[in-house]
Scaffold this motif. Structure first.
Motif, PDB file in Angstrom:
ATOM      1  N   GLU A  39     -12.646  -1.554  -1.775  1.00 54.54           N
ATOM      2  CA  GLU A  39     -11.985  -0.679  -2.751  1.00 54.54           C
ATOM      3  C   GLU A  39     -11.644  -1.455  -4.018  1.00 54.54           C
TER       4      GLU A  39
ATOM      5  N   HIS B  10     -24.103   3.870  -2.042  1.00 51.54           N
ATOM      6  CA  HIS B  10     -23.239   4.736  -2.845  1.00 51.54           C
ATOM      7  C   HIS B  10     -22.398   5.686  -2.022  1.00 51.54           C
ATOM      8  N   ASN B  11     -22.629   5.728  -0.737  1.00 45.73           N
ATOM      9  CA  ASN B  11     -21.771   6.525   0.137  1.00 45.73           C
ATOM     10  C   ASN B  11     -21.981   6.027   1.560  1.00 45.73           C
ATOM     11  N   LEU B  12     -21.208   6.566   2.478  1.00 39.38           N
ATOM     12  CA  LEU B  12     -21.251   6.044   3.842  1.00 39.38           C
ATOM     13  C   LEU B  12     -22.610   6.245   4.495  1.00 39.38           C
TER      14      LEU B  12
ATOM     15  N   ILE C  92     -12.736   3.711   7.690  1.00 33.76           N
ATOM     16  CA  ILE C  92     -14.150   3.440   7.426  1.00 33.76           C
ATOM     17  C   ILE C  92     -14.701   2.479   8.482  1.00 33.76           C
TER      18      ILE C  92
ATOM     19  N   GLU D 192       0.838  -1.199   0.000  1.00 33.07           N
ATOM     20  CA  GLU D 192       0.000   0.000   0.000  1.00 33.07           C
ATOM     21  C   GLU D 192       0.873   1.249   0.000  1.00 33.07           C
TER      22      GLU D 192
ATOM     23  N   GLU E 199     -20.255  13.565   5.007  1.00 27.89           N
ATOM     24  CA  GLU E 199     -20.166  12.599   3.927  1.00 27.89           C
ATOM     25  C   GLU E 199     -19.367  13.203   2.775  1.00 27.89           C
TER      26      GLU E 199
ATOM     27  N   VAL F  75     -10.271   7.771  -0.829  1.00 29.56           N
ATOM     28  CA  VAL F  75     -10.802   7.133  -2.038  1.00 29.56           C
ATOM     29  C   VAL F  75     -12.223   7.629  -2.315  1.00 29.56           C
TER      30      VAL F  75
ATOM     31  N   ASP G 108     -13.345   9.635  -5.646  1.00 28.38           N
ATOM     32  CA  ASP G 108     -14.486   9.182  -6.461  1.00 28.38           C
ATOM     33  C   ASP G 108     -15.481  10.328  -6.669  1.00 28.38           C
TER      34      ASP G 108
ATOM     35  N   TYR H 242     -17.245  -2.768   3.020  1.00 30.81           N
ATOM     36  CA  TYR H 242     -16.682  -1.624   2.300  1.00 30.81           C
ATOM     37  C   TYR H 242     -15.511  -2.146   1.484  1.00 30.81           C
TER      38      TYR H 242
ATOM     39  N   LEU I  64     -20.627  -1.121   0.036  1.00 33.49           N
ATOM     40  CA  LEU I  64     -20.184   0.177  -0.476  1.00 33.49           C
ATOM     41  C   LEU I  64     -18.891  -0.073  -1.231  1.00 33.49           C
ATOM     42  N   LYS I  65     -18.944   0.074  -2.572  1.00 35.06           N
ATOM     43  CA  LYS I  65     -17.772  -0.165  -3.396  1.00 35.06           C
ATOM     44  C   LYS I  65     -17.256   1.189  -3.867  1.00 35.06           C
ATOM     45  N   SER I  66     -16.034   1.535  -3.470  1.00 36.80           N
ATOM     46  CA  SER I  66     -15.461   2.807  -3.904  1.00 36.80           C
ATOM     47  C   SER I  66     -14.431   2.545  -4.993  1.00 36.80           C
ATOM     48  N   ASN I  67     -13.633   3.557  -5.287  1.00 35.67           N
ATOM     49  CA  ASN I  67     -12.627   3.418  -6.333  1.00 35.67           C
ATOM     50  C   ASN I  67     -13.315   3.278  -7.684  1.00 35.67           C
ATOM     51  N   THR I  68     -14.279   4.146  -7.907  1.00 43.18           N
ATOM     52  CA  THR I  68     -15.098   4.017  -9.109  1.00 43.18           C
ATOM     53  C   THR I  68     -14.640   4.918 -10.246  1.00 43.18           C
ATOM     54  N   SER I  69     -13.684   5.808  -9.969  1.00 39.68           N
ATOM     55  CA  SER I  69     -13.211   6.651 -11.068  1.00 39.68           C
ATOM     56  C   SER I  69     -12.555   5.751 -12.110  1.00 39.68           C
ATOM     57  N   PRO I  70     -12.846   5.987 -13.380  1.00 41.68           N
ATOM     58  CA  PRO I  70     -12.331   5.077 -14.404  1.00 41.68           C
ATOM     59  C   PRO I  70     -10.809   5.116 -14.466  1.00 41.68           C
TER      60      PRO I  70
ATOM     61  N   SER J  93     -10.653  -0.581   4.832  1.00 42.57           N
ATOM     62  CA  SER J  93     -10.093   0.688   5.287  1.00 42.57           C
ATOM     63  C   SER J  93     -10.373   0.773   6.774  1.00 42.57           C
TER      64      SER J  93
END
Lengths: 684, 684
Positions: A215, A276-278, A165, A101, B432, B309, B313, A213, A237-243, A162
């Motif tokens: 990533e 989609h968010n916390l 989180i 990491e 958030e 993250v 996003d 949660y 909650l799945k993050s790291n969605t930026s392409p 995380s």
């Protein structure tokens, strides 16, 4: 994994009595929470902590610890694990950071850790995590100081990629009166990953709802299998969605189905609730912890008319009905109304009822109504001297919800923690009308959810996570062959090397024919002038050959039958690194190219699910018969989608496929695939 | 309205010394907050309150009060106002409920109140409200007990059509450290309405940002004019959005443009920020109170990797760029990092920095970066002993934001009020990631907003709020005449009563022609078999006449030119009760009927704004030249939209119009209106 969460003896590596030492917090947490097993602090300098001896090594410890927790510099981790292996420890929690990491150079170190663990048959959490909590046995292993009033035992377990989180979910679940059962900070997931934890939490009697949660997704297919096979609600909650950036969009499907959309589709197929968010995650966990909404009729009680309007708006937005309260219900309320200035409606404006304790009676009356499936009570502006009464209303509302088996949620001014029930599970509290109704809507959707059947292919599709390996474009003959092999209606065609063979083939197929370049390298044939349609005579065919050879230098050609006019649709698929094969369907032309109106699933899918895909696009009216045109053969279309999905699942080497278009005819008429491109990637 | 908010002398009607009396709270609030003017309690029973004499009537009071506040039963309000009028009071605040909000029967009472007020030239707030607050002069008039620690003077003023919402905004603005300046509970808006308050708040020096909560819109056009003419940000939460129910959707535009979409369009045209729930409203007011985001480059600082993250996003979702921090920036941070386990990136993971006070220095360093337009600091999981340090970071961050003129916002665990700065304006705090970045995005949008020019028609369009009056379908001749009169390209046509006139007209117009039923009552001609296209000869025309007369019994017909093929679009319009004329544009056929892909504005619009409408639909690629077809004449289209919008604004009697289709040709080719329906409603 029971041994990890229910140890009798715990070794803690990295402890010293220095006030700056972090590992000592682990020991202190266990003591503070009253963990009843044995704890063995281990540190190079020895000495003692809290009156407990610090061992210089695990060898010095008498009995065999069930688990070992490590907070030592990363470079000392392999040696520590080795010593655990020799001692016979089965589970290790590596809290230390400083692995990949932080720097790619640590990949060797990680390999070493994995190797040693494998040698000794040790499973481990982390590295780079703040570890695990089990409220059932006061197993509080994080290195941050925690206190009993920050924790609350409850039905929700969370595994988070995380530590921050995990702590925030801990605080939220505590604070909102829901509580938690087991918490896991997964760290780098070098050994145990979310699927391992999920499998355990599904089997765990004390866990009623699971939150994840993530990533990245370690193995989307296994995640889907696990989720589909259980009745426990799972919120992800799945993050790291930026392409990821520069992907060449040579295939429609690749461009149309981003990784994140695949994740959404896969989760929905498996009945996982994607937050989609916390805030949504916490809200989802809250609502799924209480009695479910078994229908669509809401009773809304509000102290302020404004909040009543906002709630009614939200109820409409989420497709709820406002229940019709009975006369008996209103009669009970009239008794308490002072000035008589109250309308007997739903939403019920309670503004003129000054006895707050009576609110709980109204909640009970509403729950007793047969026509009410759930109750929302809004109690917006509370003055300080009403806090106590408000808390009591919320506490009783929680009891009543359990008693009547219907959900009750509260809406109250945001961020006023004094309203929250502090000692026991009350009602879930939402700071906002919209969020409360959204939660009720999730509860209803969950309750209406059909049994999830994840379709299976002939063999279990392998993930090509690296995405490495040689890719090549399949020739048209290969592509059409694949399609025909699984029963898909590819147009009749012949591969020819020039006019002589071409004329013969055209005779057999029957004019009018289509002439195409057949070289596998040319992907966008139309743009390259490599397609001629409507060739009606041999002489026209010869002329077309001449012109096409001259312009393109092609050496291989395709003679293809001419499909009658119909409705154009596209089918496609690709291999996703996290979920494996993915299938996609859309209307042709502008619908895909301008509007991106497509339906997506993780493959394989059943014909029934393919039907859902077809009904799921915005332009579905075009297939159902628009403006008097006859409806299309959507039954056949569903079967084509099913077959293609099985083909993709059985052939992970098909890395991309694009059927564009398939021409679809009226009911019973089937369709014809007029063009298809395919890419093959052999695993490295 | 200055006199209402800055009175020297206040009369309070309805006071007694009974502990159950509500009006006494008004007097007590004024005393508790230290209002410096004179207060005259008035009550039938006399006696005294807080050592102050209670007058039996306003006549007994010596000087003339500037305002009178009333909390007496509704039936006594007319008499009380009358006495105020005689005394010379200019402003009254009627807090009493029991008017039409409760029973329609009270409409007479309301009329009486209005009449008396008009007679004496009195303007009034309410009825049915909890009145007004002005923090500048401690004018605290609500009948609910309020305390100084529940209030905070600040830059935001709010007018709300609900007392409960006003109180919740008060609590929120206080609690989040923003504060408020003037608060208004508007009640039933019988006299003063939101536009009157807005006009005053725009002129008020102390108000920097205005919030409105509205359940209905009194006069949308005036609201737009006021908002467009000021630089002060205005945030509106408009509720009551559930559709009214049974509206006959005889006209496309009526069905396609619901009241709520009109409200959204009108507000956007005027530069009003529409919030969709209370949380958004508070968030919008928060972000608009601090320095604006002048560009798209964010600096993200996070204590937890997971939150970093989520923030990245969200930044991507809202179209932000992650600023490139300079080497100098990273150098300053390296000095504080303990274990060295930190990546020098944006988002910056501050997890390894244990000195929380240093976070404020990092915020300052980030603000000093030229490439940073705004900073987000996430400080998720805070343990209790860090509260003090965290508060100090947020406080300094607020100072730094003002000093550098760039926005700083904080993200922290939801509902932990102890983090909020309690004594002074710090940074806005969001629970958030998504909400924080959304707020930054609003700030940027606001900063980039062009000057709003509300186009004006020849005469100011009148609202027909009642919707009453006789409606009739216009004949085709009337409809086409209207369109031609404003320069719209209606197809050439002639109204005829039978074959003889028809043949003559067809000769003049030129074959092929179209034959239609011309009776005004038949709206859906195509469905009724009332349209024949492509009639190429006189004999075919005669035959068509025969068949159409027989089938429909029509007595009036239309002969119309045949328009060449092109791209079909629709234009439409209607009169909205709140905003007046509304114009609508969409692509024809499936785009409107299946996808409801339409753009909507309050009319009139300029050609420039019409261009925005054209570019605003999802299917715009079809007009720009799709798959090699030439681009359409969107310049002419924009002019048609402008002209139609002016027609609607100049003719409020046109209650509905539907141009479907207008056939559009290539650049410079203009278009032809092939069919149009129109409804005329004369005001009752």
């Amino acid at each position: 994994m029971h041994g990890l969460f229910y140890p009798e003896r715990i070794a803690v590596f990295g402890v010293s009595d220095s006030p700056l030492n972090l590992a000592r917090n682990i020991v202190t947490n266990l003591d503070r929470f009253g963990f009843r097993g044995e704890v063995f602090p281990i540190g190079r300098e020895g000495e003692s902590l809290n009156g407990r001896k610090i061992f210089r090594s695990i060898e010095e410890v008498g009995p065999v610890p069930d688990i070992a927790v490590m907070l030592v510099p990363a470079r000392f981790v392999p040696e520590a694990i080795e010593s655990c292996g020799r001692k016979g420890v089965k589970y290790v929690v590596i809290q230390s950071g400083g692995f990949t990491e932080f720097a790619e150079a640590s990949r060797d170190l990680e390999s070493r850790v994995k190797e040693i663990a494998r040698k000794w048959n040790i499973r481990f959490v982390g590295p780079n995590c703040i570890s695990i909590i089990n409220m059932e046995n006061s197993l509080i292993l994080p290195f941050v100081p925690l206190y009993p009033n920050e924790t609350r035992r409850g039905p929700v377990s969370v595994a988070a990629q995380s530590g921050g989180i995990m702590l925030e979910m801990m605080q939220g679940l505590n604070f909102e009166g829901i509580g938690f059962n087991k918490l896991i900070s997964m760290g780098n997931k070098l050994d145990l990953n979310e699927n391992d934890y999920l499998e355990y939490l599904i089997s765990d009697q004390e866990t009623k709802v699971v939150g994840l949660y993530l990533e990245n997704i370690s193995d989307g297919r296994r995640l889907m299998e696990l989720a589909a096979a259980t009745d426990k609600p799972i919120v992800v909650l799945k993050s790291n969605t930026s392409p990821g950036g520069s992907r060449v969009a040579q295939f429609h499907t690749t461009a149309l189905a981003g990784d994140d959309q695949v994740a959404s589709a896969g989760m929905a197929q498996a009945g996982i609730h994607r937050a989609h968010n916390l805030q949504e995650m916490l809200d989802d966990l809250k609502i799924l912890s209480i009695a479910p909404m078994r229908g669509g009729r809401l009773g809304i009680l509000s102290r302020s008319g404004g909040h009543a309007v906002l709630l009614a708006d939200a109820a409409h937005r989420y497709g709820f009905e406002l229940a019709a309260f009975s006369e008996g219900f209103f009669d009970r309320i009239r008794r308490e109304v002072r000035a008589g200035v109250i309308s007997m409606t739903n939403p019920l404006d309670m503004g003129d009822i000054f006895n707050i304790a009576f609110y709980a009676d109204i909640v009970e009356s509403a729950l007793q109504e047969e026509g009410v499936d759930g109750v929302v009570i809004s109690h917006g502006a509370v003055s300080k001297n009403e806090n106590e009464a408000t808390r009591e209303v919320f506490r009783r509302a929680g009891e009543l919800s359990r008693q009547y088996g219907k959900p009750v949620v509260a809406v109250t001014a945001p961020r006023r923690e004094e309203y929250f029930p502090t000692r026991e599970l009350g009602v879930p509290v939402f700071p906002e009308a919209d969020l409360a109704i959204r939660a009720m809507s999730l509860s209803r959707a969950r309750n209406m959810m059909k049994e999830r059947k994840i379709a299976r292919a002939g063999r279990w599709p392998a993930l090509n996570k690296s995405g490495r390996g040689q890719s090549r474009a399949a020739s048209p003959a290969e592509a059409y062959g694949f399609l025909k092999s699984c029963g898909l209606p590819a147009a009749r065609f012949a591969v020819v090397n020039g006019p002589a063979e071409g004329l013969k083939a055209a005779e057999e197929i029957g004019y009018p024919v289509v002439l195409k370049i057949g070289d596998p390298g040319v992907i966008h044939k139309t743009e390259a002038g490599g397609v001629r349609i409507g060739i009606r005579t041999p002489s026209a065919l010869k002329r077309a050959f001449r012109e096409m050879s001259r312009a393109s230098g092609a050496r291989e050609f395709l003679i293809q039958e001419t499909a009658p006019a119909g409705t154009e649709v596209i089918l496609g698929g690709r291999q996703d690194r996290e979920f494996g094969p993915v299938i996609l369907f859309g209307l042709g032309g502008i619908f895909v190219e301008v509007l991106r109106d497509v339906a997506l699933r993780v493959a394989p899918v059943s014909a029934e699910e393919a039907g859902d895909m077809i009904r799921g696009i915005r332009g579905r009216a075009l297939l159902e018969g628009f403006r008097g045109s006859p409806p299309c053969d959507t039954d056949s279309l569903a079967k084509y989608i099913e077959k293609l999905s099985l083909l993709l699942a059985d052939h992970p080497e098909i890395s991309n496929i694009d059927i564009n278009p398939l021409i679809l005819y009226g009911k019973g008429g089937g369709g014809i695939i007029v063009d298809a491109k395919m890419e093959i990637t052999e695993k490295a």
